[in-house]
Design a protein around this motif. Structure first.
Motif, PDB file in Angstrom:
ATOM      1  N   ALA A 112       0.831  -1.203   0.000  1.00  0.00           N
ATOM      2  CA  ALA A 112       0.000   0.000   0.000  1.00  0.00           C
ATOM      3  C   ALA A 112       0.866   1.255   0.000  1.00  0.00           C
ATOM      4  N   ALA A 113       1.928   1.220   0.779  1.00  0.00           N
ATOM      5  CA  ALA A 113       2.841   2.365   0.839  1.00  0.00           C
ATOM      6  C   ALA A 113       3.520   2.593  -0.509  1.00  0.00           C
ATOM      7  N   SER A 114       3.854   1.506  -1.186  1.00  0.00           N
ATOM      8  CA  SER A 114       4.488   1.616  -2.507  1.00  0.00           C
ATOM      9  C   SER A 114       3.526   2.244  -3.516  1.00  0.00           C
ATOM     10  N   ILE A 115       2.265   1.828  -3.445  1.00  0.00           N
ATOM     11  CA  ILE A 115       1.263   2.355  -4.375  1.00  0.00           C
ATOM     12  C   ILE A 115       1.050   3.845  -4.151  1.00  0.00           C
ATOM     13  N   THR A 116       0.883   4.239  -2.900  1.00  0.00           N
ATOM     14  CA  THR A 116       0.671   5.664  -2.613  1.00  0.00           C
ATOM     15  C   THR A 116       1.934   6.474  -2.890  1.00  0.00           C
ATOM     16  N   GLY A 117       3.064   5.781  -2.932  1.00  0.00           N
ATOM     17  CA  GLY A 117       4.322   6.454  -3.241  1.00  0.00           C
ATOM     18  C   GLY A 117       4.579   6.577  -4.728  1.00  0.00           C
ATOM     19  N   SER A 126      -5.468  -6.744  -1.182  1.00  0.00           N
ATOM     20  CA  SER A 126      -4.946  -6.625   0.179  1.00  0.00           C
ATOM     21  C   SER A 126      -5.493  -7.716   1.093  1.00  0.00           C
ATOM     22  N   ALA A 127      -4.763  -7.966   2.184  1.00  0.00           N
ATOM     23  CA  ALA A 127      -5.201  -8.986   3.149  1.00  0.00           C
ATOM     24  C   ALA A 127      -6.051  -8.395   4.264  1.00  0.00           C
ATOM     25  N   SER A 128      -6.386  -7.112   4.157  1.00  0.00           N
ATOM     26  CA  SER A 128      -7.269  -6.528   5.178  1.00  0.00           C
ATOM     27  C   SER A 128      -7.846  -5.201   4.679  1.00  0.00           C
ATOM     28  N   PRO A 129      -9.040  -4.850   5.135  1.00  0.00           N
ATOM     29  CA  PRO A 129      -9.625  -3.561   4.776  1.00  0.00           C
ATOM     30  C   PRO A 129      -8.776  -2.390   5.280  1.00  0.00           C
ATOM     31  N   LYS A 130      -8.093  -2.587   6.416  1.00  0.00           N
ATOM     32  CA  LYS A 130      -7.288  -1.509   6.984  1.00  0.00           C
ATOM     33  C   LYS A 130      -6.168  -1.089   6.048  1.00  0.00           C
ATOM     34  N   THR A 131      -5.475  -2.067   5.472  1.00  0.00           N
ATOM     35  CA  THR A 131      -4.378  -1.719   4.561  1.00  0.00           C
ATOM     36  C   THR A 131      -4.919  -1.217   3.219  1.00  0.00           C
ATOM     37  N   MET A 132      -6.077  -1.700   2.806  1.00  0.00           N
ATOM     38  CA  MET A 132      -6.692  -1.181   1.582  1.00  0.00           C
ATOM     39  C   MET A 132      -7.064   0.285   1.773  1.00  0.00           C
ATOM     40  N   LYS A 133      -7.466   0.641   2.997  1.00  0.00           N
ATOM     41  CA  LYS A 133      -7.878   2.014   3.293  1.00  0.00           C
ATOM     42  C   LYS A 133      -6.734   3.008   3.069  1.00  0.00           C
TER      43      LYS A 133
END
Length: 293
Positions: A112-117, A126-133
């Motif tokens: 997720a950090a790589s994508i937003t970067g 993703s393996a969780s809604p939290k990281t997808m958020k």
């Protein structure tokens, strides 16, 4: 009027009368013929127009149906999806010659950090809604992510379970080397949730950056046990042994998937997501141990 004049008028009128009826009949017939011709022409024109419309529609449908996917689809996916997504990627390439699916597997938080970067990718699973958020809050998702599977935790032990581990509490034995996923990683957050639900305090010998790294510690006998996903125990085969524990029911993770906003190959990316959600894709995921969404 004289009789001669009346006779002359009758004669002339008699001649006009037949000629007038005949003329009217001819005009009527001609009119009818013209009307029929016009009607026939109109019908023919209508049929041709309808036929042309049908042909155009067929051609359009044919063109739409024959639209060919090509190019590379870049998928960022949670480490626990490695085996099943690799299979689905091969299936996708076979169904769409000219395409290639490349994967980047790892901890969902890191991905997720790589994508937003700004890392280039078409799909994020993703393996969780939290990281997808993390991705949706940054505005990097196209549309609303959809949950496509769920996953449950299991204890991975050495083959044969030589330490006789039967519960989550057994992992607190000071003589055991236990590893967990980092708390920021979905498998680590789920494990901590299960531990909190049971009131168990556990200090691992290490926190790993993704579920595969935690499992590898056991496979290499660098650890006696690890709390991982059932799917990872399943994928490891006889390299480890799985132990169920009831607290895992309190920490089941939903897995969301989404098309990314800056996808370079959006059409093929959407087709891959459709495959993941299809009955065929769900079958592959179920056989890997994932739960239905």
């Amino acid at each position: 009027m004289t009789r001669s004049a009346r006779r002359t008028r009758r004669v002339l009128g008699g001649r006009r009368a037949p000629g007038g009826h005949r003329g009217r009949r001819m005009l009527t017939a001609a009119g009818a013929s013209a009307a029929a011709l016009l009607a026939l022409t109109a019908c023919s024109s209508s049929d041709d127009s309808a036929s042309g419309s049908d042909t155009s529609s067929s051609a359009s449908a044919s063109a739409s149906g024959s639209a060919k996917l090509s190019g590379t689809v870049t998928v960022f996916a949670a480490a626990s999806l490695k085996e099943s997504f690799t299979t689905l990627g091969a299936d996708f390439e076979k169904a769409h010659p000219g395409t290639k699916v490349t994967f980047s597997f790892g901890g969902s938080d890191s991905l997720a950090a790589s994508i937003t970067g700004g890392a280039p990718a078409d799909v994020f699973a993703s393996a969780s809604p939290k990281t997808m958020k993390i991705v949706t809050d940054a505005g990097d998702a196209e549309g609303t992510p959809a949950t496509f599977v769920r996953n449950e935790l299991e204890i991975a032990t050495l083959p044969g379970n030589p330490d006789k581990i039967a519960s989550l509490k057994d992992l607190t034995d000071p003589g055991l080397k236990v590893v967990l996923c980092d708390k920021e990683v979905p498998c680590g957050a789920a494990a901590q949730k299960a531990l909190d639900a049971s009131g168990i305090k556990l200090t691992p010998v290490s926190y790993e950056q993704d579920v595969k790294a935690a499992l590898t510690k056991v496979e290499l006998k660098e650890a006696d046990a690890a709390v991982v996903y059932k799917t990872d125990v399943h994928a490891a085969g006889d390299k480890v042994e799985g132990v169920n524990f009831p607290e895992s029911a309190d920490a089941i993770n939903d897995y969301p998937i989404t098309l990314l906003k800056d996808a370079q190959n959006a059409d093929a990316a959407q087709a891959f997501i459709a495959l993941v959600q299809s009955p065929e894709g769900q079958k592959v995921l179920s056989e890997a141990g994932f739960l239905k969404p």
